[in-house]
Scaffold this motif. Structure first.
Motif, PDB file in Angstrom:
ATOM      1  N   ARG A 120       0.856  -1.186   0.000  1.00 52.58           N
ATOM      2  CA  ARG A 120       0.000   0.000   0.000  1.00 52.58           C
ATOM      3  C   ARG A 120       0.891   1.235   0.000  1.00 52.58           C
ATOM      4  N   GLN A 121       0.306   2.358  -0.336  1.00 48.09           N
ATOM      5  CA  GLN A 121       1.042   3.612  -0.251  1.00 48.09           C
ATOM      6  C   GLN A 121       0.118   4.704   0.257  1.00 48.09           C
TER       7      GLN A 121
ATOM      8  N   THR B  16      -1.044   8.508  -0.094  1.00 51.35           N
ATOM      9  CA  THR B  16      -1.045   9.558  -1.107  1.00 51.35           C
ATOM     10  C   THR B  16      -1.572  10.850  -0.477  1.00 51.35           C
TER      11      THR B  16
ATOM     12  N   LYS C 289      -4.576   9.771   1.960  1.00 55.23           N
ATOM     13  CA  LYS C 289      -5.301   8.506   1.829  1.00 55.23           C
ATOM     14  C   LYS C 289      -4.286   7.379   1.723  1.00 55.23           C
ATOM     15  N   VAL C 290      -4.643   6.228   2.272  1.00 50.70           N
ATOM     16  CA  VAL C 290      -3.838   5.025   2.084  1.00 50.70           C
ATOM     17  C   VAL C 290      -4.583   4.175   1.060  1.00 50.70           C
ATOM     18  N   VAL C 291      -3.894   3.855  -0.036  1.00 51.57           N
ATOM     19  CA  VAL C 291      -4.522   3.111  -1.128  1.00 51.57           C
ATOM     20  C   VAL C 291      -3.827   1.768  -1.318  1.00 51.57           C
ATOM     21  N   ASN C 292      -4.570   0.804  -1.819  1.00 59.51           N
ATOM     22  CA  ASN C 292      -4.048  -0.542  -2.037  1.00 59.51           C
ATOM     23  C   ASN C 292      -3.444  -0.683  -3.421  1.00 59.51           C
ATOM     24  N   GLN C 293      -2.617   0.238  -3.773  1.00 57.53           N
ATOM     25  CA  GLN C 293      -1.910   0.182  -5.056  1.00 57.53           C
ATOM     26  C   GLN C 293      -0.590   0.898  -4.866  1.00 57.53           C
TER      27      GLN C 293
ATOM     28  N   ASN D 296       0.157   2.202 -10.502  1.00 56.05           N
ATOM     29  CA  ASN D 296      -0.851   1.134 -10.496  1.00 56.05           C
ATOM     30  C   ASN D 296      -0.299  -0.200 -10.985  1.00 56.05           C
TER      31      ASN D 296
ATOM     32  N   GLU E 180      -3.469  14.365  -1.588  1.00 55.29           N
ATOM     33  CA  GLU E 180      -4.190  15.009  -2.686  1.00 55.29           C
ATOM     34  C   GLU E 180      -4.594  16.423  -2.293  1.00 55.29           C
TER      35      GLU E 180
END
Length: 75
Positions: free
Chosen positions: A15-16, A18, A35-39, A43, A20
């Protein structure tokens, strides 16, 4: 952190975080939204990687686990 192999001293990064900001019509920016995203970057699955952990990193992670023991966050 749920992706740590303490025995092999490895953290798996899947995860990373981000940051914005929206540019408004008057050329001002909104507040930062993290935000923590699963990518990972781009991508792409090749962004997933493992990070070997030093003695100091292991010590810090154990201390964090001790201080912030919450279900689902630090197993």
């Amino acid at each position: 952190m749920e992706d740590i192999d303490y025995g092999n001293r490895i953290a798996y990064l899947h995860r990373q975080a981000t940051c914005e900001r929206t540019l408004h019509d008057d050329l001002t920016f909104s507040k930062r939204e993290v935000k923590v995203v699963n990518q990972m970057k781009g991508n792409a699955s090749h962004g997933f990687r493992k990070q070997f952990l030093s003695d100091e990193a292991i010590k810090i992670l154990h201390k964090a686990r001790e201080l912030f023991q919450k279900p689902g966050i630090f197993p």
